[in-house]
Enzyme design. Structure first.
Site, PDB file in Angstrom:
ATOM      1  N   GLU A   1       0.791  -1.198  -0.153  1.00  0.00           N
ATOM      2  CA  GLU A   1       0.085   0.052   0.003  1.00  0.00           C
ATOM      3  C   GLU A   1       0.860   1.155   0.028  1.00  0.00           C
ATOM      4  OE1 GLU A   1      -3.020  -0.182   3.225  1.00  0.00           O
ATOM      5  OE2 GLU A   1      -3.443  -2.498   2.849  1.00  0.00           O
TER       6      GLU A   1
HETATM    7  O1  G3I Z   1     -18.234   6.109  -0.075  1.00  0.00           O
HETATM    8  C1  G3I Z   1     -18.532   6.969   0.863  1.00  0.00           C
HETATM    9  C2  G3I Z   1     -19.239   8.177   0.621  1.00  0.00           C
HETATM   10  O2  G3I Z   1     -20.587   7.743   0.099  1.00  0.00           O
HETATM   11  C3  G3I Z   1     -19.295   9.365   1.554  1.00  0.00           C
HETATM   12  O3  G3I Z   1     -19.814  10.539   1.129  1.00  0.00           O
HETATM   13  C4  G3I Z   1     -17.959   9.788   2.093  1.00  0.00           C
HETATM   14  C5  G3I Z   1     -17.988  10.599   3.317  1.00  0.00           C
HETATM   15  O4  G3I Z   1     -16.781  10.673   3.763  1.00  0.00           O
HETATM   16  O5  G3I Z   1     -17.319   8.680   2.527  1.00  0.00           O
HETATM   17  C6  G3I Z   1     -17.273   7.616   1.889  1.00  0.00           C
HETATM   18  O6  G3I Z   1     -16.632   6.291   2.204  1.00  0.00           O
HETATM   19  C7  G3I Z   1     -15.285   6.410   2.579  1.00  0.00           C
HETATM   20  C8  G3I Z   1     -14.439   5.514   1.680  1.00  0.00           C
HETATM   21  O7  G3I Z   1     -13.091   5.685   2.226  1.00  0.00           O
HETATM   22  C9  G3I Z   1     -14.489   5.477   0.315  1.00  0.00           C
HETATM   23  O8  G3I Z   1     -13.902   6.947  -0.100  1.00  0.00           O
HETATM   24  C10 G3I Z   1     -15.084   6.410   3.977  1.00  0.00           C
HETATM   25  O9  G3I Z   1     -15.704   7.537   4.666  1.00  0.00           O
HETATM   26  C11 G3I Z   1     -13.686   6.254   4.372  1.00  0.00           C
HETATM   27  O10 G3I Z   1     -13.337   5.807   5.608  1.00  0.00           O
HETATM   28  C12 G3I Z   1     -13.065   5.078   3.304  1.00  0.00           C
HETATM   29  O11 G3I Z   1     -11.633   5.209   3.700  1.00  0.00           O
HETATM   30  C13 G3I Z   1     -10.824   4.122   3.397  1.00  0.00           C
HETATM   31  C14 G3I Z   1     -10.268   3.509   4.516  1.00  0.00           C
HETATM   32  O12 G3I Z   1      -9.220   2.360   4.143  1.00  0.00           O
HETATM   33  C15 G3I Z   1     -11.121   2.767   5.661  1.00  0.00           C
HETATM   34  O13 G3I Z   1     -10.480   2.335   6.514  1.00  0.00           O
HETATM   35  C16 G3I Z   1      -9.774   4.647   2.417  1.00  0.00           C
HETATM   36  O14 G3I Z   1     -10.669   4.898   1.006  1.00  0.00           O
HETATM   37  C17 G3I Z   1      -9.020   3.447   2.008  1.00  0.00           C
HETATM   38  O15 G3I Z   1      -7.897   3.887   1.076  1.00  0.00           O
HETATM   39  C18 G3I Z   1      -8.258   2.761   3.179  1.00  0.00           C
HETATM   40  O16 G3I Z   1      -7.277   1.770   3.065  1.00  0.00           O
HETATM   41  C19 G3I Z   1      -6.775   1.151   3.962  1.00  0.00           C
HETATM   42  C20 G3I Z   1      -6.363  -0.458   3.736  1.00  0.00           C
HETATM   43  O17 G3I Z   1      -7.612  -0.948   3.421  1.00  0.00           O
HETATM   44  C21 G3I Z   1      -5.746  -1.029   4.890  1.00  0.00           C
HETATM   45  N1  G3I Z   1      -4.567  -0.340   5.288  1.00  0.00           N
HETATM   46  C22 G3I Z   1      -4.689   1.100   5.472  1.00  0.00           C
HETATM   47  C23 G3I Z   1      -5.421   1.851   4.294  1.00  0.00           C
HETATM   48  C24 G3I Z   1      -5.406   3.367   4.525  1.00  0.00           C
HETATM   49  O18 G3I Z   1      -6.435   3.742   5.667  1.00  0.00           O
END
Ligand code: G3I
EC number: 3.2.1.8
Length: 383
Positions: free
Chosen positions: A267
């Site tokens: 990542e």
């Molecule tokens: O899809 C919703 C959207 O509808 C809404 O309007 C928006 C408001 O904040 O949120 C959107 O969802 C977000 C989602 O990503 C898609 O963008 C979530 O809030 C957000 O929490 C989520 O974050 C993801 C995160 O994991 C959650 O733990 C990140 O995209 C993603 O890159 C991240 O990836 C993780 C790996 O899986 C594990 N290792 C760490 C890495 C970084 O945190």
């Protein structure tokens, strides 16, 4: 002689007319950077990217072109996490994951499933389970159904994600509470049964910090002692301009590969922004949003920082190349800066620049810096 002249005139005409024509959109990236990442590192390791729903659906043709040109491996950034793929006990969402796998197969990519057992982005119904037998059945049905569906199609699974605390002990998750530490062995064994050919990984962040590294080594040894198959350790690689040191990264690559497993950088991204944790006395729960000091480059990354980022990526890739016999894959957590989760974490709404392609999908100095490592190697071997 006459034939020769004719040939040259025709070639000149072709060249002139060709260069005057407007170029199709998908040729633009080719002209900007003829050597691609996947081509450059094809004899070293896979080059991957985490992709989101729009990228899976190929809604932007320029992005889609760049993805397949530059990368030969993909990971679903969010859509295979349990809350998305298995939202209720008897309900699975396979539409986007199916498309993700089709995209990878269509482009002959190494496909990574992320992730089967993770305490975060966990389906609420699993979170609520109080009984150990019920938890066992939940993990069993989750793994059997998902891994079984993609048997022979998904090359590698992040079987368990982020099970460790920073001091190397096991994180207190709902899995640990219900099943004890054996839940890791159970997860790996179930995955191996559902797809015996898939490569199975333990994946975590801060895997280059000494205490956590020791914990991860212990965890892998325990799996091996318990007779579970594990093929690799995923070092996530959410790093910054100074930390972790190259020395700690190298120690970690060596420590994991000495266990007889592959290492993958799963990542990778390098933030250029200040961290609230670096501020003396900073409380991360404090609200830093909207503070200009914490978002110093809202419009453009200054050249001096762009160069630092390029140098950092170059140093890191030089190290990866030194250990290419141990590293199976290097995956970036996103394709370009606009997509990166770092724009919203640990502070929402900032402008970060952690990846190799900018917001217009143009390759950054960091991209050129890592490609040039191999060009230099070629020159050296010619001399
Ligand atoms: O899809 C919703 C959207 O509808 C809404 O309007 C928006 C408001 O904040 O949120 C959107 O969802 C977000 C989602 O990503 C898609 O963008 C979530 O809030 C957000 O929490 C989520 O974050 C993801 C995160 O994991 C959650 O733990 C990140 O995209 C993603 O890159 C991240 O990836 C993780 C790996 O899986 C594990 N290792 C760490 C890495 C970084 O945190």
């Amino acid at each position: 002689m006459k034939n020769n002249r004719l040939f040259f005139t025709a070639a000149l005409l072709l060249l002139l007319t060709g260069s005057c024509k407007e170029k199709p959109k998908d040729q633009i990236t080719e002209d900007i950077h003829p050597a691609t990442l996947q081509e450059t590192f094809k004899n070293d390791f896979y080059i991957g990217a985490a992709i989101n729903v729009n990228q899976i659906k190929e809604t932007d043709s320029l992005m889609a072109g760049l993805l397949k040109k530059e990368f030969n491996s993909i990971t679903a950034e969010n859509m295979m996490k349990s809350m998305h793929i298995h939202p209720a006990k008897d309900s699975f969402n396979f539409e986007i994951p199916d498309k993700f796998v089709e995209l990878g197969q269509k482009n002959n990519m190494y496909i990574v499933g992320h992730t089967l057992v993770w305490h975060s982005q966990l389906s609420p119904w699993i979170e609520k389970i109080k009984d150990s037998t019920e938890m066992h059945h939940a993990i069993q049905s989750h793994i059997n159904t998902i891994v079984g569906r993609y048997k022979g199609k998904i090359n590698s699974w992040d079987v368990v994600n982020e099970a460790l605390n920073e001091d190397g002990t096991l994180r207190n998750s709902v899995f640990l509470e219900r099943l004890g530490e054996n839940y890791l062995t159970t997860a790996f064994k179930l995955t191996a049964e559902a797809d015996p050919d898939a490569e199975l990984y333990y994946n975590d962040y801060n895997m280059c910090q000494p205490a956590k590294r020791d914990g991860a080594v212990k965890l892998v040894k325990k799996l091996q002692e318990n007779g579970a198959k594990i093929n690799g350790v995923g070092i996530q690689g959410h790093w910054n301009l100074n930390s972790p040191s190259l020395e700690e990264i190298e120690k970690s690559i060596l420590a994991y590969s000495q266990l007889g497993v592959d290492v993958a950088i799963t990542e990778l991204d390098i933030t250029v922004l200040p961290s609230p944790w670096d501020l003396q006395g900073a409380d991360v729960n404090q609200n830093f949003e909207g503070n200009p000091k914490m978002n110093p480059y809202p419009d453009k990354l200054p050249d001096s920082i762009q160069d630092k980022l390029a140098k950092r990526y170059q140093d890191i890739f030089a190290l990866f190349l030194k250990h290419k016999d141990k590293i199976k894959r290097v995956t970036f957590w996103g394709v370009n800066d606009a997509q990166s989760w770092k724009n919203d974490w640990p502070i929402k709404g900032r402008t970060d620049f952690p990846l190799l392609f900018d917001r217009n999908l143009k390759p950054k100095e960091a991209y050129k810096a890592i490609i040039s490592l191999k060009e230099k190697n070629k020159e050296d071997s010619r001399q």
